[in-house]
Design a protein around this motif. Structure first.
Motif, PDB file in Angstrom:
ATOM      1  N   ASP A 262      -1.281  -7.477  21.874  1.00 39.86           N
ATOM      2  CA  ASP A 262      -0.383  -8.619  22.021  1.00 39.86           C
ATOM      3  C   ASP A 262       0.035  -9.198  20.676  1.00 39.86           C
ATOM      4  O   ASP A 262       1.012  -9.953  20.591  1.00 39.86           O
ATOM      5  CB  ASP A 262      -1.079  -9.685  22.876  1.00 39.86           C
ATOM      6  CG  ASP A 262      -0.183 -10.856  23.209  1.00 39.86           C
ATOM      7  OD1 ASP A 262      -0.529 -11.983  22.826  1.00 39.86           O
ATOM      8  OD2 ASP A 262       0.863 -10.646  23.850  1.00 39.86           O
ATOM      9  N   ASP A 263      -0.688  -8.852  19.599  1.00 34.64           N
ATOM     10  CA  ASP A 263      -0.329  -9.306  18.256  1.00 34.64           C
ATOM     11  C   ASP A 263       0.931  -8.622  17.729  1.00 34.64           C
ATOM     12  O   ASP A 263       1.515  -9.078  16.735  1.00 34.64           O
ATOM     13  CB  ASP A 263      -1.473  -9.036  17.267  1.00 34.64           C
ATOM     14  CG  ASP A 263      -2.743  -9.788  17.590  1.00 34.64           C
ATOM     15  OD1 ASP A 263      -2.659 -10.856  18.213  1.00 34.64           O
ATOM     16  OD2 ASP A 263      -3.836  -9.297  17.226  1.00 34.64           O
ATOM     17  N   ILE A 264       1.325  -7.509  18.334  1.00 34.68           N
ATOM     18  CA  ILE A 264       2.513  -6.792  17.858  1.00 34.68           C
ATOM     19  C   ILE A 264       3.743  -7.658  18.126  1.00 34.68           C
ATOM     20  O   ILE A 264       4.018  -8.016  19.275  1.00 34.68           O
ATOM     21  CB  ILE A 264       2.665  -5.435  18.571  1.00 34.68           C
ATOM     22  CG1 ILE A 264       1.436  -4.567  18.317  1.00 34.68           C
ATOM     23  CG2 ILE A 264       3.928  -4.723  18.099  1.00 34.68           C
ATOM     24  CD1 ILE A 264       1.415  -3.293  19.155  1.00 34.68           C
ATOM     25  N   PRO A 265       4.509  -8.025  17.096  1.00 35.69           N
ATOM     26  CA  PRO A 265       5.643  -8.941  17.293  1.00 35.69           C
ATOM     27  C   PRO A 265       6.754  -8.330  18.148  1.00 35.69           C
ATOM     28  O   PRO A 265       6.928  -7.114  18.203  1.00 35.69           O
ATOM     29  CB  PRO A 265       6.143  -9.193  15.853  1.00 35.69           C
ATOM     30  CG  PRO A 265       5.002  -8.829  14.972  1.00 35.69           C
ATOM     31  CD  PRO A 265       4.284  -7.717  15.670  1.00 35.69           C
ATOM     32  N   VAL A 266       7.476  -9.219  18.794  1.00 36.70           N
ATOM     33  CA  VAL A 266       8.660  -8.827  19.558  1.00 36.70           C
ATOM     34  C   VAL A 266       9.886  -9.070  18.686  1.00 36.70           C
ATOM     35  O   VAL A 266      10.101 -10.175  18.174  1.00 36.70           O
ATOM     36  CB  VAL A 266       8.765  -9.629  20.870  1.00 36.70           C
ATOM     37  CG1 VAL A 266      10.064  -9.292  21.597  1.00 36.70           C
ATOM     38  CG2 VAL A 266       7.559  -9.346  21.759  1.00 36.70           C
ATOM     39  N   VAL A 267      10.681  -8.042  18.488  1.00 32.82           N
ATOM     40  CA  VAL A 267      11.907  -8.120  17.688  1.00 32.82           C
ATOM     41  C   VAL A 267      13.073  -7.687  18.577  1.00 32.82           C
ATOM     42  O   VAL A 267      13.068  -6.570  19.099  1.00 32.82           O
ATOM     43  CB  VAL A 267      11.827  -7.215  16.439  1.00 32.82           C
ATOM     44  CG1 VAL A 267      13.149  -7.250  15.666  1.00 32.82           C
ATOM     45  CG2 VAL A 267      10.664  -7.627  15.545  1.00 32.82           C
TER      46      VAL A 267
END
Length: 350
Positions: free
Chosen positions: A294-299
């Motif tokens: 969930d730490d992976i950013p949304v771009v």
């Protein structure tokens, strides 16, 4: 051969008596019935627990928050661990978890409003008239908030029981609970790492993965991972083991421990996994193995992960954080060169 029929634990009858005493709003009778039901549960076979789980969970809305409600939830969660349907037990358990998290945070707000930023230790023995007086004039409400502050960790086990055994339960309830769990955990008065990590688990989540050294990109679908150690191992398995990237693929044992559908037994295997990548956010900051996917950013509506060569050798125990939760990672497709350039342009390494 003559088989002896095992004597029934009496759990079904004990639950009937508990349900009837609760419906009659008879406190003394309910207390006796509750004790009898818990005793019967301790003697019950798994098949009896399967039927008992939803019945126990269904009683939660009728139990007052200052009584043995957490113990009732733990009993229902135990039944889920023995095979009861997690979806049938989830709503009342997780509604109660939501209420407990909210009450614990309300305790914090009132405590600080009374003039102290230093929060008390979450110890039931510290609850006295002076402490309750700081929380408002309604003594019952004050006691309810103080108990929530002191006992909120007890709700982790039943919550994990239903969340960890059903992706549908996680999809339906986790997002609403995660902010409160993170907020309370950040206060550092409670150990809620397991609950927060479980609520943050991604299921059937597409992730765009860019490999900086080769300039290649991949669409990978992930799910069921309790931490980024598990993610790291399974990405290396799919991308290096699948022949798409150079490097040393993870061992078969480490992949099995990360992805085996059978629940792990919870003991340490001694198997060591070795890091193949540096996990980076699009802005170049590190995504720690100790964190969650969930730490992976949304771009631009997509989770975007950058892989780089590791800055130093690292290894870790290959056992997964949640023994009951197998991780999944599958390569959906390799991105075209144009797609890869477009996504790299959205990163600091583009």
């Amino acid at each position: 051969m003559i088989f002896k029929r095992k004597k029934s634990s009496g759990l079904a009858d004990a639950l009937t008596e508990l349900e009837q005493s609760v419906a009659a709003r008879d406190g003394d009778r309910t207390e006796r019935a509750f004790g009898a039901a818990i005793h019967a549960l301790q003697q019950a076979e798994a098949a009896e627990c399967v039927a008992a789980g939803p019945r126990l969970a269904g009683l939660l809305p009728q139990f007052p928050p200052v009584g043995p409600k957490a113990m009732l939830a733990v009993a229902a969660g135990f039944c889920v661990e023995q095979g009861a349907d997690p979806a049938a037990c989830a709503e009342p358990i997780l509604a109660a978890v939501r209420d407990e998290l909210a009450a614990a945070l309300e305790f914090v707000a009132r405590w600080r409003a009374a003039g102290s930023d230093e929060l008390p230790e979450p110890d039931e023995e510290s609850i006295d008239d002076a402490l309750l007086a700081r929380l408002g004039d309604d003594q019952y409400e004050a006691l309810r908030l103080a108990l929530a502050w002191c006992t909120v960790e007890r709700w982790q086990a039943p919550a994990l029981a239903v969340l960890g055994r059903s992706a549908e339960v996680r999809r339906r309830y986790a997002a609403a609970l995660l902010p409160a769990s993170r907020e309370l955990e950040a206060l550092e008065g409670h150990d809620l790492k397991c609950l927060t990590s479980m609520l943050a688990v991604l299921d059937d989540e597409p992730v765009l993965v860019l490999h900086r050294p080769t300039g290649t990109g991949y669409l990978v679908r992930i799910g069921g991972m309790g931490d980024n150690f598990q993610l790291h191992t399974l990405l290396a398995h799919v991308l290096i083991g699948g022949g798409h990237l150079p490097g040393t693929a993870p061992s078969a044992d480490s992949v099995r421990l990360a992805a085996d559908p059978a629940p792990a037994d919870g003991s340490r295997s001694g198997v060591v996994a070795t890091g193949a990548f540096e996990l980076l956010a699009p802005d170049g900051s590190r995504i720690w193995n100790e964190g969650t996917p969930d730490d992976i950013p949304v771009v631009d509506g997509h989770r975007l992960l950058v892989l780089d060569d590791p800055g130093y050798a690292r290894s870790w125990n290959a056992d997964r954080f949640f023994p009951m939760l197998p991780g999944r990672a599958e390569l959906v497709r390799v991105l075209t060169a144009d797609e890869t350039r477009t996504w790299f342009a959205r990163t600091t390494t583009g």
